[in-house]
Motif scaffolding. Structure first.
Motif, PDB file in Angstrom:
ATOM      1  N   LYS A 110       0.842  -1.201   0.000  1.00 18.55           N
ATOM      2  CA  LYS A 110       0.000   0.000   0.000  1.00 18.55           C
ATOM      3  C   LYS A 110       0.872   1.245   0.000  1.00 18.55           C
ATOM      4  CE  LYS A 110      -0.639   0.674   4.932  1.00 18.55           C
ATOM      5  NZ  LYS A 110      -1.567   0.901   6.006  1.00 18.55           N
ATOM      6  N   ASN A 111       0.296   2.347  -0.448  1.00 21.58           N
ATOM      7  CA  ASN A 111       0.913   3.677  -0.454  1.00 21.58           C
ATOM      8  C   ASN A 111       2.124   3.797  -1.371  1.00 21.58           C
ATOM      9  OD1 ASN A 111      -0.996   4.575   1.413  1.00 21.58           O
ATOM     10  ND2 ASN A 111       0.282   3.989   3.141  1.00 21.58           N
ATOM     11  N   ALA A 112       2.216   3.019  -2.413  1.00 20.80           N
ATOM     12  CA  ALA A 112       3.332   3.152  -3.353  1.00 20.80           C
ATOM     13  C   ALA A 112       3.240   4.472  -4.108  1.00 20.80           C
ATOM     14  CB  ALA A 112       3.337   1.984  -4.329  1.00 20.80           C
ATOM     15  N   ASP A 113       2.022   4.913  -4.391  1.00 23.34           N
ATOM     16  CA  ASP A 113       1.843   6.131  -5.171  1.00 23.34           C
ATOM     17  C   ASP A 113       2.230   7.400  -4.410  1.00 23.34           C
ATOM     18  OD1 ASP A 113      -0.282   5.585  -3.489  1.00 23.34           O
ATOM     19  OD2 ASP A 113      -1.760   6.587  -4.765  1.00 23.34           O
ATOM     20  N   ILE A 114       2.313   7.343  -3.082  1.00 23.39           N
ATOM     21  CA  ILE A 114       2.685   8.538  -2.314  1.00 23.39           C
ATOM     22  C   ILE A 114       4.100   8.453  -1.753  1.00 23.39           C
ATOM     23  CG2 ILE A 114       0.290   9.070  -1.723  1.00 23.39           C
ATOM     24  CD1 ILE A 114       0.919   8.017   1.125  1.00 23.39           C
ATOM     25  N   PRO A 116       8.109   8.842  -1.539  1.00 19.30           N
ATOM     26  CA  PRO A 116       9.013   9.843  -2.121  1.00 19.30           C
ATOM     27  C   PRO A 116       9.732   9.336  -3.370  1.00 19.30           C
ATOM     28  CG  PRO A 116       9.295   9.761   0.256  1.00 19.30           C
ATOM     29  CD  PRO A 116       8.379   8.630  -0.113  1.00 19.30           C
ATOM     30  N   ALA A 117       9.992   8.041  -3.448  1.00 19.30           N
ATOM     31  CA  ALA A 117      10.671   7.497  -4.628  1.00 19.30           C
ATOM     32  C   ALA A 117       9.839   7.692  -5.883  1.00 19.30           C
ATOM     33  CB  ALA A 117      10.964   6.009  -4.422  1.00 19.30           C
ATOM     34  N   VAL A 118       8.529   7.532  -5.770  1.00 15.17           N
ATOM     35  CA  VAL A 118       7.636   7.682  -6.923  1.00 15.17           C
ATOM     36  C   VAL A 118       7.263   9.140  -7.128  1.00 15.17           C
ATOM     37  CG1 VAL A 118       5.358   7.071  -7.824  1.00 15.17           C
ATOM     38  CG2 VAL A 118       6.737   5.348  -6.648  1.00 15.17           C
ATOM     39  N   LYS A 119       6.855   9.793  -6.056  1.00 16.07           N
ATOM     40  CA  LYS A 119       6.319  11.143  -6.148  1.00 16.07           C
ATOM     41  C   LYS A 119       7.391  12.190  -6.496  1.00 16.07           C
ATOM     42  CE  LYS A 119       2.379  13.118  -4.276  1.00 16.07           C
ATOM     43  NZ  LYS A 119       1.269  13.093  -5.122  1.00 16.07           N
ATOM     44  N   LEU A 120       8.559  12.077  -5.878  1.00 15.29           N
ATOM     45  CA  LEU A 120       9.580  13.099  -6.068  1.00 15.29           C
ATOM     46  C   LEU A 120      10.613  12.741  -7.134  1.00 15.29           C
ATOM     47  CD1 LEU A 120      10.244  13.993  -2.319  1.00 15.29           C
ATOM     48  CD2 LEU A 120       8.747  15.159  -3.943  1.00 15.29           C
ATOM     49  N   ASN A 121      10.915  11.452  -7.273  1.00 14.69           N
ATOM     50  CA  ASN A 121      11.996  11.039  -8.173  1.00 14.69           C
ATOM     51  C   ASN A 121      11.525  10.300  -9.418  1.00 14.69           C
ATOM     52  OD1 ASN A 121      13.825  12.120  -6.352  1.00 14.69           O
ATOM     53  ND2 ASN A 121      13.989  10.218  -5.210  1.00 14.69           N
ATOM     54  N   GLY A 122      10.240  10.045  -9.533  1.00 13.48           N
ATOM     55  CA  GLY A 122       9.716   9.373 -10.725  1.00 13.48           C
ATOM     56  C   GLY A 122      10.154   7.924 -10.856  1.00 13.48           C
ATOM     57  N   VAL A 147       2.397  -4.170   3.664  1.00 16.06           N
ATOM     58  CA  VAL A 147       3.712  -3.569   3.479  1.00 16.06           C
ATOM     59  C   VAL A 147       3.473  -2.108   3.126  1.00 16.06           C
ATOM     60  CG1 VAL A 147       5.871  -3.644   2.199  1.00 16.06           C
ATOM     61  CG2 VAL A 147       4.622  -5.761   2.634  1.00 16.06           C
ATOM     62  N   ASP A 148       3.830  -1.214   4.044  1.00 20.81           N
ATOM     63  CA  ASP A 148       3.618   0.217   3.842  1.00 20.81           C
ATOM     64  C   ASP A 148       4.824   0.793   3.093  1.00 20.81           C
ATOM     65  OD1 ASP A 148       2.685   2.778   3.897  1.00 20.81           O
ATOM     66  OD2 ASP A 148       3.054   3.095   6.041  1.00 20.81           O
ATOM     67  N   LEU A 149       4.582   1.314   1.894  1.00 20.56           N
ATOM     68  CA  LEU A 149       5.643   1.859   1.051  1.00 20.56           C
ATOM     69  C   LEU A 149       5.715   3.386   1.110  1.00 20.56           C
ATOM     70  CD1 LEU A 149       4.935  -0.404  -2.049  1.00 20.56           C
ATOM     71  CD2 LEU A 149       6.715  -0.721  -0.341  1.00 20.56           C
ATOM     72  N   SER A 150       4.995   4.011   2.038  1.00 19.83           N
ATOM     73  CA  SER A 150       4.908   5.475   2.058  1.00 19.83           C
ATOM     74  C   SER A 150       6.236   6.163   2.383  1.00 19.83           C
ATOM     75  CB  SER A 150       3.834   5.924   3.051  1.00 19.83           C
ATOM     76  OG  SER A 150       4.154   5.488   4.349  1.00 19.83           O
ATOM     77  N   ASN A 151       7.182   5.491   3.013  1.00 15.11           N
ATOM     78  CA  ASN A 151       8.468   6.108   3.348  1.00 15.11           C
ATOM     79  C   ASN A 151       9.607   5.610   2.472  1.00 15.11           C
ATOM     80  OD1 ASN A 151       7.377   7.621   5.484  1.00 15.11           O
ATOM     81  ND2 ASN A 151       7.504   5.856   6.836  1.00 15.11           N
ATOM     82  N   LEU A 152       9.307   4.905   1.407  1.00 14.02           N
ATOM     83  CA  LEU A 152      10.335   4.331   0.542  1.00 14.02           C
ATOM     84  C   LEU A 152      11.016   5.427  -0.275  1.00 14.02           C
ATOM     85  CD1 LEU A 152      11.598   1.642  -0.417  1.00 14.02           C
ATOM     86  CD2 LEU A 152       9.901   1.607  -2.225  1.00 14.02           C
ATOM     87  N   GLN A 153      12.315   5.556  -0.097  1.00 14.19           N
ATOM     88  CA  GLN A 153      13.107   6.546  -0.820  1.00 14.19           C
ATOM     89  C   GLN A 153      13.689   5.912  -2.089  1.00 14.19           C
ATOM     90  OE1 GLN A 153      13.462   9.759   0.163  1.00 14.19           O
ATOM     91  NE2 GLN A 153      12.228   9.421   1.990  1.00 14.19           N
ATOM     92  N   ALA A 154      14.163   6.745  -3.009  1.00 11.17           N
ATOM     93  CA  ALA A 154      14.768   6.258  -4.253  1.00 11.17           C
ATOM     94  C   ALA A 154      15.998   5.418  -3.934  1.00 11.17           C
ATOM     95  CB  ALA A 154      15.144   7.428  -5.151  1.00 11.17           C
ATOM     96  N   GLY A 155      16.086   4.244  -4.540  1.00 12.19           N
ATOM     97  CA  GLY A 155      17.223   3.363  -4.351  1.00 12.19           C
ATOM     98  C   GLY A 155      17.171   2.517  -3.089  1.00 12.19           C
ATOM     99  N   GLN A 156      16.105   2.618  -2.314  1.00  9.93           N
ATOM    100  CA  GLN A 156      15.986   1.846  -1.078  1.00  9.93           C
ATOM    101  C   GLN A 156      15.159   0.583  -1.298  1.00  9.93           C
ATOM    102  OE1 GLN A 156      14.281   4.350   1.933  1.00  9.93           O
ATOM    103  NE2 GLN A 156      16.278   4.880   2.759  1.00  9.93           N
ATOM    104  N   SER A 157      15.259  -0.328  -0.339  1.00  4.67           N
ATOM    105  CA  SER A 157      14.483  -1.566  -0.346  1.00  4.67           C
ATOM    106  C   SER A 157      13.773  -1.735   0.985  1.00  4.67           C
ATOM    107  CB  SER A 157      15.390  -2.777  -0.562  1.00  4.67           C
ATOM    108  OG  SER A 157      16.053  -2.694  -1.788  1.00  4.67           O
ATOM    109  N   ILE A 158      12.684  -2.471   0.970  1.00  2.00           N
ATOM    110  CA  ILE A 158      11.998  -2.866   2.198  1.00  2.00           C
ATOM    111  C   ILE A 158      12.333  -4.337   2.413  1.00  2.00           C
ATOM    112  CG2 ILE A 158       9.771  -3.210   3.292  1.00  2.00           C
ATOM    113  CD1 ILE A 158       9.232  -0.499   2.584  1.00  2.00           C
TER     114      ILE A 158
END
Length: 186
Positions: A110-114, A116-122, A147-158
């Motif tokens: 959930k929250n992949a669309d919000i 930072p990796a998606v929203k800010l870095n495309g 699995v909450d993806l809301s804090n996922l940064q570019a280049g990071q993994s959960i």
């Protein structure tokens, strides 16, 4: 939520008998485990086929009504026809409510669309795993893990260690020392 499956004991076994069952709209199967003899069973195809479309059917504790006797089981294996929408065979494992079991549990992202990796870095979020092995008592087994993806940064993994599990449940891979990734941004 308890999912009930209705089955009857099967007397005749073998390839020919299984073929005749399938033509009659039935599915051959077997129930084993919990220190008891394996029992050959038959189930109605259509009710089983549509029950198997539900994600919870594959990882939840099921209530198997076997000739009037109720047994708690897990779906351990199923075989499908290569091109027809037909279930060929199913295996159920009896479970003991006092013993821990290992079962596959689905991951809900959930929250992949919000993030930072998606929203800010495309970037795009890739799901590396769709399910994980969870070890718990049957009553504590979750239907799914979010699995909450809301804090996922570019280049990071959960990783598995980042997942939130219910009390008294553990991830089998983490217990073996493997902290595998379940999602990443790329």
């Amino acid at each position: 939520m308890t999912i009930e499956v209705i089955a009857q004991k099967r007397v005749v076994e073998g390839t020919g008998a299984s073929r005749r069952l399938r033509r009659a709209g039935k599915v051959p199967g077997v129930v084993y485990g919990a220190g008891q003899e394996a029992v050959s069973i038959e189930l109605d195809h259509n009710s089983l086929f549509y029950a198997m479309k539900d994600e919870a059917f594959h990882g939840a504790v099921l209530s198997l009504n076997l000739d009037g006797e109720t047994v708690s089981v897990l779906l351990r294996d199923n075989q499908m026809h290569p091109w027809k929408p037909q279930v060929l065979h199913v295996d159920f494992q009896r479970i003991n409510a006092a013993e821990k079991i290992t079962a596959r549990v689905a991951l809900h992202f959930k929250n992949a669309d919000i993030s930072p990796a998606v929203k800010l870095n495309g970037k795009k979020v890739s799901h590396i795993a769709n399910s994980v092995n969870v070890r718990a008592l049957p009553a504590d087994l979750p239907a799914f893990i979010e699995v909450d993806l809301s804090n996922l940064q570019a280049g990071q993994s959960i990783h598995l260690s980042d997942l939130v599990l219910p009390a008294n449940a553990e991830l089998a891979d983490l217990a073996r020392g493997r902290d595998l990734a379940v999602a990443q941004s790329s």
